[in-house]
Design an enzyme around this catalytic site. Structure first.
Site, mmCIF file in Angstrom:
data_model
loop_
_atom_site.group_PDB
_atom_site.id
_atom_site.type_symbol
_atom_site.label_atom_id
_atom_site.label_comp_id
_atom_site.label_asym_id
_atom_site.label_seq_id
_atom_site.Cartn_x
_atom_site.Cartn_y
_atom_site.Cartn_z
ATOM 1 N N SER A 16 1.159 -1.380 -0.283
ATOM 2 C CA SER A 16 -0.021 0.087 0.121
ATOM 3 C C SER A 16 1.168 0.663 0.002
ATOM 4 O O SER A 16 1.527 1.098 0.876
ATOM 5 C CB SER A 16 -0.738 0.152 1.207
ATOM 6 N N LYS A 17 0.427 2.832 -0.596
ATOM 7 C CA LYS A 17 1.469 3.398 -1.069
ATOM 8 C C LYS A 17 1.113 4.182 0.742
ATOM 9 O O LYS A 17 1.866 5.013 0.675
ATOM 10 C CB LYS A 17 0.157 4.706 -1.857
#
Length: 504
Positions: A270-271
């Site tokens: 995930s960013k």
């Protein structure tokens, strides 16, 4: 009927290779984005081709100038250099999509003239209603209804005040290409309907601007993440139209890199995961050589038995065709271990220079360091270079050398043996006999070994533990005797005496 890859697909190789890195300036740069830049850069440098750095900043609601500056900062810190693009210029400027509106409008006119695109007035509600009336699933979306509108129907819509979107006429045939990483891929005819390239009002979409920019900039190899693979079918269809309209002469080759997964599960990293934050990793103390080495391993390897290599070795060996299509998992501990290996490969002076920003950030030294502080940094750096995996670990290890006030950590005090006072007193007595001009690490070690190991019959761990706490306030510190030499005789004895007073 299955189709073969478009015969107009480029065969460019060597110095004719042109790749691009084209992020959107939204949020902070993340490690998945950096791997994309790294593989494109590595392939360009390996072949002798060119890397173009283009910024896709047409989403005014999400893009920001701050994020743009961070992208430039990221590549600059990583020393991923580019041949054409933002901040550098080149024959295909401008390299920011927000400045290329006139170019897109011109290409659209060429596609209109060739008949490749057509006006579409259907609203989402009208498309849903037609699908329901025809017994067609709503999720199938647009039904190509507007392909056959008459001039009278178009005029009637315009009279209602409607503005048309422009849709590409998708060819009614299979679309096949040979992925540089995954082999032959075919999108069957009818997989997707005619799609919008320019919205009503004239706003071009990503499905239009991205291939148009690639075409006009002569991009020969599109290397990107596998999450973008579904859009390849639309790009192949648009490329055929761009060639027919005379905008370009070839279809680029595509290669889709494997996903980077988080440390657990099977979800994409995930960013929002701190490990994905490039600048947070830099803040922790990654050096660009170590981080890039690790990111190169997320889908590629130099050899089956070697994980640590220089960027020069990476460039010499890297070929996008050797990338593994299977997902790769980000492992923070392995990344840090490889970074530590690269720290140890640095020249001593280089390492000393790289730790200065971290010492400044923690308030250990002034900005810039004074002459005396710089002298101490140069002398002390070799003591920790072999011991750290991240530059951010250095201030805690060396901080005691730059202050007169030792801050004792609780776990360090609790580790002191019952005889700590006796050990410290004996140490002071032994060190007072060492001449000032001969107060070297070797002389200190000899004096302390005689007093503590031979004299008191102590084991080294018991003997030297209290001395380490006295000097640094920590259980773990740089080599003890070398630290005493750096502090000097008077300061070393003062610190030993101060802990004697504390423990009683």
């Amino acid at each position: 009927m299955s189709s073969a890859p478009d015969p107009r697909t480029t065969t460019a190789s060597g110095t004719d290779v042109r790749v691009r890195f084209c992020p959107s300036p939204t949020g902070l740069p993340h490690v998945g984005m950096v791997r994309t830049a790294l593989y494109n850069w590595g392939y360009a440098r390996h072949t002798g081709g060119k890397l173009i750095f283009r910024v896709e900043d047409t989403d005014a609601a999400r893009d920001s100038e701050e994020s743009y500056r961070q992208l430039v900062d990221a590549l600059t810190w990583l020393e991923i250099d580019w041949d054409e693009g933002v901040e550098k210029g080149g024959p295909h400027a401008p390299y920011r999509q927000s400045q290329r509106g006139d170019i897109y409008a011109d290409v659209l006119q060429q596609l209109i003239a060739s008949g490749a695109v057509y006006e579409s007035y259907s609203t989402a509600e009208e498309i849903d209603a037609r699908n329901e009336a025809n017994g067609r699933a709503k999720q199938l979306g647009y039904d190509n209804h507007d392909r056959t509108l008459t001039d009278e129907q178009k005029a009637a819509f315009r009279a209602e005040g409607r503005e048309p979107a422009w849709r590409l006429r998708v060819p009614d045939e299979d679309l096949t290409y040979v992925d540089l990483i995954r082999g032959e891929v075919t999108f069957p005819a009818g997989s997707f309907p005619d799609f919008v390239v320019v919205r009503a009002g004239g706003q071009p979409l990503y499905t239009f601007t991205n291939p148009v920019d690639d075409a006009l900039m002569g991009i020969t190899h599109v290397i990107r993440g596998e999450d973008l693979m579904p859009s390849t079918a639309r790009q192949l269809a648009l490329y055929g139209a761009l060639i027919d309209a005379g905008v370009t002469t070839f279809v680029p080759r595509f290669g889709h890199m494997p996903l980077v997964l988080g440390e657990t599960g099977n979800k994409k990293l995930s960013k929002r995961d701190p490990k994905a934050d490039l600048f947070l990793q830099r803040e922790k103390g990654f050096i660009h050589e170590g981080l890039l080495n690790y990111l190169a391993l997320l889908g590629w390897s130099l050899s089956h038995d070697r994980d640590v290599f220089s960027l020069e070795e990476f460039i010499a060996a890297f070929d996008i065709a050797d990338v593994n299509p299977n997902p790769a998992r980000f492992d923070q501990k392995k990344a840090e271990s490889i970074n530590g290996d690269h720290i140890r490969m640095l020249d001593a002076a280089d390492f000393a220079a790289r730790i200065v920003p971290y010492l400044v950030a923690e308030g250990v030294v002034s900005d810039p360091p004074s002459a005396a502080q710089q002298q101490m940094i140069t002398a002390a750096a070799p003591l920790v270079q072999e011991r750290v995996q991240l530059l951010g670990e250095v201030p805690a290890l060396l901080g005691f050398l730059f202050t007169d006030e030792v801050a004792y950590q609780d776990d360090a005090l609790s580790s002191l043996p019952a005889n700590a006072g006796e050990v410290l007193v004996a140490s002071v007595g032994a060190l007072e006999l060492v001449p000032e001009q001969s107060f070297t690490a070797a002389a200190v070690q000899e004096a302390l070994a005689g007093a503590l190991i031979e004299g008191l019959g102590l084991k080294p761990r018991v003997a030297y533990g209290p001395l380490r706490v006295a000097l640094s306030g920590r259980r773990i510190s740089p080599p003890l005797f070398e630290s005493m030499e750096l502090l000097g005789k008077a300061e070393t004895i003062r610190r030993l005496g101060a802990l004697v007073q504390r423990v009683g």
